[in-house]
Design an enzyme around this catalytic site. Structure first.
Site, PDB file in Angstrom:
ATOM      1  N   GLY A 125      34.849 -63.472  71.737  1.00 39.01           N
ATOM      2  CA  GLY A 125      34.185 -62.186  70.802  1.00 39.01           C
ATOM      3  C   GLY A 125      33.242 -61.276  71.076  1.00 39.01           C
ATOM      4  O   GLY A 125      31.770 -60.844  70.659  1.00 39.01           O
ATOM      5  N   HIS A 157      22.813 -63.750  76.581  1.00 35.60           N
ATOM      6  CA  HIS A 157      21.937 -63.756  75.625  1.00 35.60           C
ATOM      7  C   HIS A 157      22.685 -65.020  74.439  1.00 35.60           C
ATOM      8  O   HIS A 157      24.174 -64.875  74.320  1.00 35.60           O
ATOM      9  CB  HIS A 157      21.945 -62.628  74.166  1.00 35.60           C
ATOM     10  N   HIS A 160      22.275 -66.078  70.466  1.00 34.47           N
ATOM     11  CA  HIS A 160      22.313 -65.601  69.111  1.00 34.47           C
ATOM     12  C   HIS A 160      20.939 -66.758  68.649  1.00 34.47           C
ATOM     13  O   HIS A 160      21.352 -68.114  68.743  1.00 34.47           O
ATOM     14  CB  HIS A 160      22.743 -65.618  68.666  1.00 34.47           C
TER      15      HIS A 160
HETATM   16  P1  5GP Z   1      27.746 -60.610  70.818  1.00 34.61           P
HETATM   17  O1  5GP Z   1      28.981 -60.030  70.160  1.00 34.61           O
HETATM   18  O2  5GP Z   1      28.144 -60.272  72.048  1.00 34.61           O
HETATM   19  O3  5GP Z   1      28.143 -62.383  71.139  1.00 34.61           O
HETATM   20  O4  5GP Z   1      26.301 -60.211  70.296  1.00 34.61           O
HETATM   21  C1  5GP Z   1      26.108 -59.396  70.482  1.00 34.61           C
HETATM   22  C2  5GP Z   1      25.183 -58.944  69.355  1.00 34.61           C
HETATM   23  O5  5GP Z   1      24.278 -57.784  70.227  1.00 34.61           O
HETATM   24  C3  5GP Z   1      25.266 -58.290  68.150  1.00 34.61           C
HETATM   25  O6  5GP Z   1      25.796 -59.571  66.936  1.00 34.61           O
HETATM   26  C4  5GP Z   1      25.267 -56.653  68.070  1.00 34.61           C
HETATM   27  O7  5GP Z   1      24.308 -56.500  66.303  1.00 34.61           O
HETATM   28  C5  5GP Z   1      24.088 -56.909  68.618  1.00 34.61           C
HETATM   29  N1  5GP Z   1      24.017 -55.272  68.688  1.00 34.61           N
HETATM   30  C6  5GP Z   1      24.206 -54.887  69.353  1.00 34.61           C
HETATM   31  N2  5GP Z   1      24.078 -54.064  69.425  1.00 34.61           N
HETATM   32  C7  5GP Z   1      22.751 -53.489  69.942  1.00 34.61           C
HETATM   33  C8  5GP Z   1      21.451 -52.679  69.332  1.00 34.61           C
HETATM   34  O8  5GP Z   1      22.007 -52.042  69.876  1.00 34.61           O
HETATM   35  N3  5GP Z   1      19.919 -53.760  69.339  1.00 34.61           N
HETATM   36  C9  5GP Z   1      19.681 -54.780  68.451  1.00 34.61           C
HETATM   37  N4  5GP Z   1      18.515 -55.422  68.361  1.00 34.61           N
HETATM   38  N5  5GP Z   1      20.946 -56.111  68.631  1.00 34.61           N
HETATM   39  C10 5GP Z   1      22.701 -55.260  69.085  1.00 34.61           C
END
Ligand code: 5GP
Ligand code: ZN
Length: 112
Positions: free
Chosen positions: A91, A98, A100
């Protein structure tokens, strides 16, 4: 990379609630937190996914910043979880590597 959201945050072109930064990485609050404490820790260098992580020093640096952040957030002793989503099955939505960092509540296992 010019068209990358997290590169723009790292460059200061898009605002974020940055809680830690150094020469190699930075950490900021997730805009849609999934836990009371939810940070995203990113390398300044653009790497699209975990599959592109080819630098052991960078990987080690990111991992050693995690406990520092956890202590800063006050979740080191209570516990926390680190997650790296890689590609579609996990996902991944933002294609800049990154980590989390989630904590501040009891986290269920296994993840969905
Ligand atoms: P992924 O699903 O790629 O592991 O996580 C991406 C994360 O980036 C998500 O938890 C989402 O809420 C966060 N995110 C997306 N756009 C932004 C943004 O513009 N600023 C911040 N601070 N977080 C973001
Ligand atoms: Zn990027």
């Amino acid at each position: 990379m010019s068209d990358c959201l997290f590169c723009k945050i790292a460059a200061g072109e898009i605002p974020a609630d940055i809680v830690y930064q150094d020469d190699v990485c930075l950490a900021f609050r997730d805009i849609h937190p999934a836990a009371p404490q939810h940070l995203l820790l990113i390398p300044r260098r653009h790497l699209a996914t975990m599959n592109d992580l080819d630098d052991a020093a960078l990987a080690g640096h990111l991992l050693t910043v995690v406990p520092r952040l956890a202590r800063q957030l006050g979740i080191a002793d209570g516990g926390y979880r680190t997650v790296v989503n890689c590609n579609a099955d996990a996902g991944q939505e933002v294609f800049h590597l990154h980590v989390h960092l989630l904590g501040g509540r009891r986290l269920s296992w296994p993840p969905g």
